[in-house]
Design a protein around this motif. Structure first.
Motif, PDB file in Angstrom:
ATOM      1  N   VAL A  96       2.323   9.847   3.937  1.00 39.15           N
ATOM      2  CA  VAL A  96       2.619   8.425   3.752  1.00 39.15           C
ATOM      3  C   VAL A  96       3.369   7.880   4.955  1.00 39.15           C
ATOM      4  O   VAL A  96       3.082   6.786   5.447  1.00 39.15           O
ATOM      5  CB  VAL A  96       3.428   8.206   2.460  1.00 39.15           C
ATOM      6  CG1 VAL A  96       3.904   6.767   2.362  1.00 39.15           C
ATOM      7  CG2 VAL A  96       2.571   8.562   1.243  1.00 39.15           C
ATOM      8  N   TRP A 130       0.838  -1.212   0.000  1.00 39.57           N
ATOM      9  CA  TRP A 130       0.000   0.000   0.000  1.00 39.57           C
ATOM     10  C   TRP A 130       0.862   1.247   0.000  1.00 39.57           C
ATOM     11  O   TRP A 130       0.601   2.214  -0.728  1.00 39.57           O
ATOM     12  CB  TRP A 130      -0.909  -0.013   1.222  1.00 39.57           C
ATOM     13  CG  TRP A 130      -1.851   1.153   1.266  1.00 39.57           C
ATOM     14  CD1 TRP A 130      -3.103   1.223   0.744  1.00 39.57           C
ATOM     15  CD2 TRP A 130      -1.596   2.436   1.858  1.00 39.57           C
ATOM     16  NE1 TRP A 130      -3.634   2.463   0.975  1.00 39.57           N
ATOM     17  CE2 TRP A 130      -2.733   3.234   1.650  1.00 39.57           C
ATOM     18  CE3 TRP A 130      -0.504   2.975   2.538  1.00 39.57           C
ATOM     19  CZ2 TRP A 130      -2.816   4.531   2.118  1.00 39.57           C
ATOM     20  CZ3 TRP A 130      -0.584   4.286   2.994  1.00 39.57           C
ATOM     21  CH2 TRP A 130      -1.731   5.054   2.777  1.00 39.57           C
ATOM     22  N   ASN A 162       1.071   4.135  -2.976  1.00 41.91           N
ATOM     23  CA  ASN A 162       0.579   5.481  -2.687  1.00 41.91           C
ATOM     24  C   ASN A 162       1.692   6.493  -2.432  1.00 41.91           C
ATOM     25  O   ASN A 162       1.417   7.624  -2.058  1.00 41.91           O
ATOM     26  CB  ASN A 162      -0.348   5.447  -1.467  1.00 41.91           C
ATOM     27  CG  ASN A 162      -1.668   4.768  -1.761  1.00 41.91           C
ATOM     28  OD1 ASN A 162      -2.619   5.379  -2.235  1.00 41.91           O
ATOM     29  ND2 ASN A 162      -1.732   3.463  -1.481  1.00 41.91           N
ATOM     30  N   SER A 163       2.936   6.084  -2.619  1.00 43.64           N
ATOM     31  CA  SER A 163       4.055   7.011  -2.433  1.00 43.64           C
ATOM     32  C   SER A 163       4.142   7.958  -3.623  1.00 43.64           C
ATOM     33  O   SER A 163       4.017   7.532  -4.773  1.00 43.64           O
ATOM     34  CB  SER A 163       5.374   6.245  -2.293  1.00 43.64           C
ATOM     35  OG  SER A 163       5.362   5.448  -1.128  1.00 43.64           O
TER      36      SER A 163
END
Length: 209
Positions: free
Chosen positions: A159, A41, A45-46
């Motif tokens: 993040v 994840w 999502n970085s």
């Protein structure tokens, strides 16, 4: 309520994960599977810097659980006889020319019986003094929690804070799984046919009258 304050993993989600691992024949533990999902994840999502502005040296490093060691970080471990050093180069820790994990570093130096968080000391790039690994981890987690409480200032901070929340949730889930595993399984208290009293059997017959 901020994200850090609410990190309990729903019981039904833990049960779903345990059931999926069992049905799929996976050899992963619940913690290993959850860790892999969290890392996937984070990677998905970085934020990805543009090629023109990307700085490979600043983005490289070794991820040790919740502690990130940037490239250039030095590792040190001492015994009664000598002191040994390793270094983060790119995304790997190198000791005597070979790649190791922090635990692999301790194993190579003294073998079993040592705790890497306690026995390995670190000097991050730009730092003057050495610090125990467990202290570096605590400092980094404290910084992330402070940033989360104030509101992350950048996508990267978001993040990182989310990763810490997931780490806390993973710990909570592990404790929950351990409690479920340790709970005694009670045998069915209903008497079997051979051990039942005569009046119980008569009651069953009366139910069909």
């Amino acid at each position: 309520m901020n994200a850090i304050g609410s990190h309990t993993v729903p019981t039904h989600l833990v049960a779903e994960l345990v059931l999926h691992l069992r049905n799929s024949g996976s050899k992963l533990s619940v913690v290993q599977a959850a860790t892999a999902a969290i890392r996937a994840w984070i990677a998905a999502n970085s934020p990805q810097p543009s090629p023109a502005s990307a700085d490979p040296a600043s983005s490289q490093g070794y991820q040790w659980k919740t502690l990130f060691l940037p490239s250039g970080t030095e590792l040190r471990m001492s015994t009664r006889q000598s002191t040994y050093h390793a270094r983060v180069e790119g995304d790997d820790i190198l000791f005597q020319g070979r790649r190791v994990s922090p635990r692999g570093f301790t194993l190579a130096v003294v073998g079993e019986g040592r705790n890497a968080w306690r026995d390995v000391w670190l000097r991050l790039p730009g730092e003057r003094y050495w610090k125990q690994a467990v202290s570096c981890r605590a400092d980094q987690e404290r910084t992330l929690r402070s940033q989360a409480a104030k509101g992350p200032a950048s996508p990267a901070d978001t993040v990182a804070a989310a990763a810490l929340v997931m780490s806390d949730a993973l710990k909570t889930m592990l404790e929950l799984v351990e409690r479920v595993s340790a709970r005694p399984v009670h045998a069915d208290e209903r008497r079997t046919t051979g051990a039942r009293r005569e009046e119980d059997i008569l009651a069953d017959h009366c139910a069909f009258d």
